[in-house]
Design a protein around this motif. Sequence first.
Motif, PDB file in Angstrom:
ATOM      1  N   UNK A  27       0.726  -1.231  -0.295  1.00 31.48           N
ATOM      2  CA  UNK A  27      -0.030  -0.011  -0.216  1.00 31.48           C
ATOM      3  C   UNK A  27       0.844   1.365   0.076  1.00 31.48           C
ATOM      4  N   UNK A  28       1.866   1.200   0.887  1.00 32.20           N
ATOM      5  CA  UNK A  28       3.038   2.335   0.926  1.00 32.20           C
ATOM      6  C   UNK A  28       3.315   2.789  -0.433  1.00 32.20           C
ATOM      7  N   UNK A  29       3.938   1.535  -1.238  1.00 28.82           N
ATOM      8  CA  UNK A  29       4.648   1.726  -2.773  1.00 28.82           C
ATOM      9  C   UNK A  29       3.464   2.020  -3.619  1.00 28.82           C
ATOM     10  N   UNK A  30       2.132   1.883  -3.398  1.00 25.05           N
ATOM     11  CA  UNK A  30       1.094   2.147  -4.147  1.00 25.05           C
ATOM     12  C   UNK A  30       0.994   3.714  -4.093  1.00 25.05           C
ATOM     13  N   UNK A  31       0.912   3.983  -2.917  1.00 18.70           N
ATOM     14  CA  UNK A  31       0.778   5.705  -2.852  1.00 18.70           C
ATOM     15  C   UNK A  31       2.073   6.225  -3.493  1.00 18.70           C
ATOM     16  N   UNK A  32       3.469   5.795  -3.516  1.00 13.96           N
ATOM     17  CA  UNK A  32       4.226   6.316  -3.988  1.00 13.96           C
ATOM     18  C   UNK A  32       4.147   6.298  -5.410  1.00 13.96           C
ATOM     19  N   UNK A  33       3.572   5.128  -5.991  1.00 16.06           N
ATOM     20  CA  UNK A  33       3.309   4.999  -7.538  1.00 16.06           C
ATOM     21  C   UNK A  33       2.448   6.138  -7.930  1.00 16.06           C
ATOM     22  N   UNK A  34       1.494   6.186  -7.184  1.00 18.61           N
ATOM     23  CA  UNK A  34       0.315   7.216  -7.374  1.00 18.61           C
ATOM     24  C   UNK A  34       0.979   8.674  -7.531  1.00 18.61           C
ATOM     25  N   UNK A  35       1.832   9.155  -6.611  1.00 13.40           N
ATOM     26  CA  UNK A  35       2.461  10.253  -6.818  1.00 13.40           C
ATOM     27  C   UNK A  35       3.368  10.666  -7.658  1.00 13.40           C
ATOM     28  N   UNK A  36       4.156   9.495  -7.973  1.00 13.96           N
ATOM     29  CA  UNK A  36       5.157   9.408  -9.281  1.00 13.96           C
ATOM     30  C   UNK A  36       4.813   9.358 -10.608  1.00 13.96           C
ATOM     31  N   UNK A  37       3.479   8.714 -10.606  1.00  8.64           N
ATOM     32  CA  UNK A  37       2.831   8.295 -12.144  1.00  8.64           C
ATOM     33  C   UNK A  37       1.413   8.867 -12.040  1.00  8.64           C
ATOM     34  N   UNK A  38       0.547   7.981 -11.605  1.00  4.65           N
ATOM     35  CA  UNK A  38      -0.744   8.354 -11.847  1.00  4.65           C
ATOM     36  C   UNK A  38      -1.674   7.333 -10.852  1.00  4.65           C
ATOM     37  N   UNK A  39      -3.082   7.632 -10.646  1.00  4.50           N
ATOM     38  CA  UNK A  39      -3.761   6.808  -9.887  1.00  4.50           C
ATOM     39  C   UNK A  39      -4.025   5.320 -10.811  1.00  4.50           C
ATOM     40  N   UNK A  40      -3.961   5.476 -12.013  1.00  7.00           N
ATOM     41  CA  UNK A  40      -4.406   4.092 -12.643  1.00  7.00           C
ATOM     42  C   UNK A  40      -3.112   3.226 -12.365  1.00  7.00           C
ATOM     43  N   UNK A  41      -2.128   3.432 -12.459  1.00 16.60           N
ATOM     44  CA  UNK A  41      -0.755   2.832 -12.395  1.00 16.60           C
ATOM     45  C   UNK A  41      -0.751   2.374 -10.941  1.00 16.60           C
ATOM     46  N   UNK A  42      -1.038   3.217  -9.875  1.00 16.52           N
ATOM     47  CA  UNK A  42      -1.341   2.753  -8.612  1.00 16.52           C
ATOM     48  C   UNK A  42      -2.375   1.732  -8.384  1.00 16.52           C
ATOM     49  N   UNK A  43      -3.393   2.041  -8.897  1.00 15.30           N
ATOM     50  CA  UNK A  43      -4.662   0.852  -8.902  1.00 15.30           C
ATOM     51  C   UNK A  43      -4.119  -0.611  -9.247  1.00 15.30           C
ATOM     52  N   UNK A  44      -3.597  -0.517 -10.556  1.00 13.43           N
ATOM     53  CA  UNK A  44      -2.993  -1.717 -10.966  1.00 13.43           C
ATOM     54  C   UNK A  44      -1.998  -2.330 -10.070  1.00 13.43           C
ATOM     55  N   UNK A  45      -0.941  -1.380  -9.728  1.00 11.09           N
ATOM     56  CA  UNK A  45      -0.059  -2.137  -8.671  1.00 11.09           C
ATOM     57  C   UNK A  45      -0.668  -2.995  -7.598  1.00 11.09           C
ATOM     58  N   UNK A  46      -1.478  -2.301  -7.035  1.00  4.29           N
ATOM     59  CA  UNK A  46      -2.040  -2.809  -5.921  1.00  4.29           C
ATOM     60  C   UNK A  46      -3.119  -3.989  -6.033  1.00  4.29           C
ATOM     61  N   UNK A  47      -3.720  -4.114  -7.221  1.00  3.66           N
ATOM     62  CA  UNK A  47      -4.246  -4.950  -7.590  1.00  3.66           C
ATOM     63  C   UNK A  47      -3.686  -6.313  -7.984  1.00  3.66           C
ATOM     64  N   UNK A  48      -2.497  -5.971  -8.488  1.00  6.39           N
ATOM     65  CA  UNK A  48      -1.564  -7.295  -9.050  1.00  6.39           C
ATOM     66  C   UNK A  48      -0.936  -7.573  -7.705  1.00  6.39           C
ATOM     67  N   UNK A  49      -1.045  -6.966  -6.437  1.00  6.92           N
ATOM     68  CA  UNK A  49      -0.536  -7.469  -5.159  1.00  6.92           C
ATOM     69  C   UNK A  49      -1.822  -7.805  -4.398  1.00  6.92           C
TER      70      UNK A  49
END
Length: 71
Positions: A27-49
């Motif tokens: 979840x913490x990495x997902x928040x970093x992904x959201x801040x660095x890229x976008x929300x869709x990338x963060x959603x996909x990252x978290x869903x994949x985990x």
Amino acid sequence: MLAPSQEAAPAAPLFQPRHDDACSAVVERGIIVQNSFNTVCAIEYMKSHNVHPRIIERVLLHPEQRRQAAH
């Protein structure tokens, strides 16, 4: 005055304590992904985990509801 059976129950904590450090890290990495890229990338990252959709929604779309990081 309320009768003992009518007294309000103590309020439950807003969030339960974290029990899964691996999920917490995702979840913490997902928040970093959201801040660095976008929300869709963060959603996909978290869903994949396998992060639960309600958790994904809460942490990405409602940042005011996030738990405070332990310091």
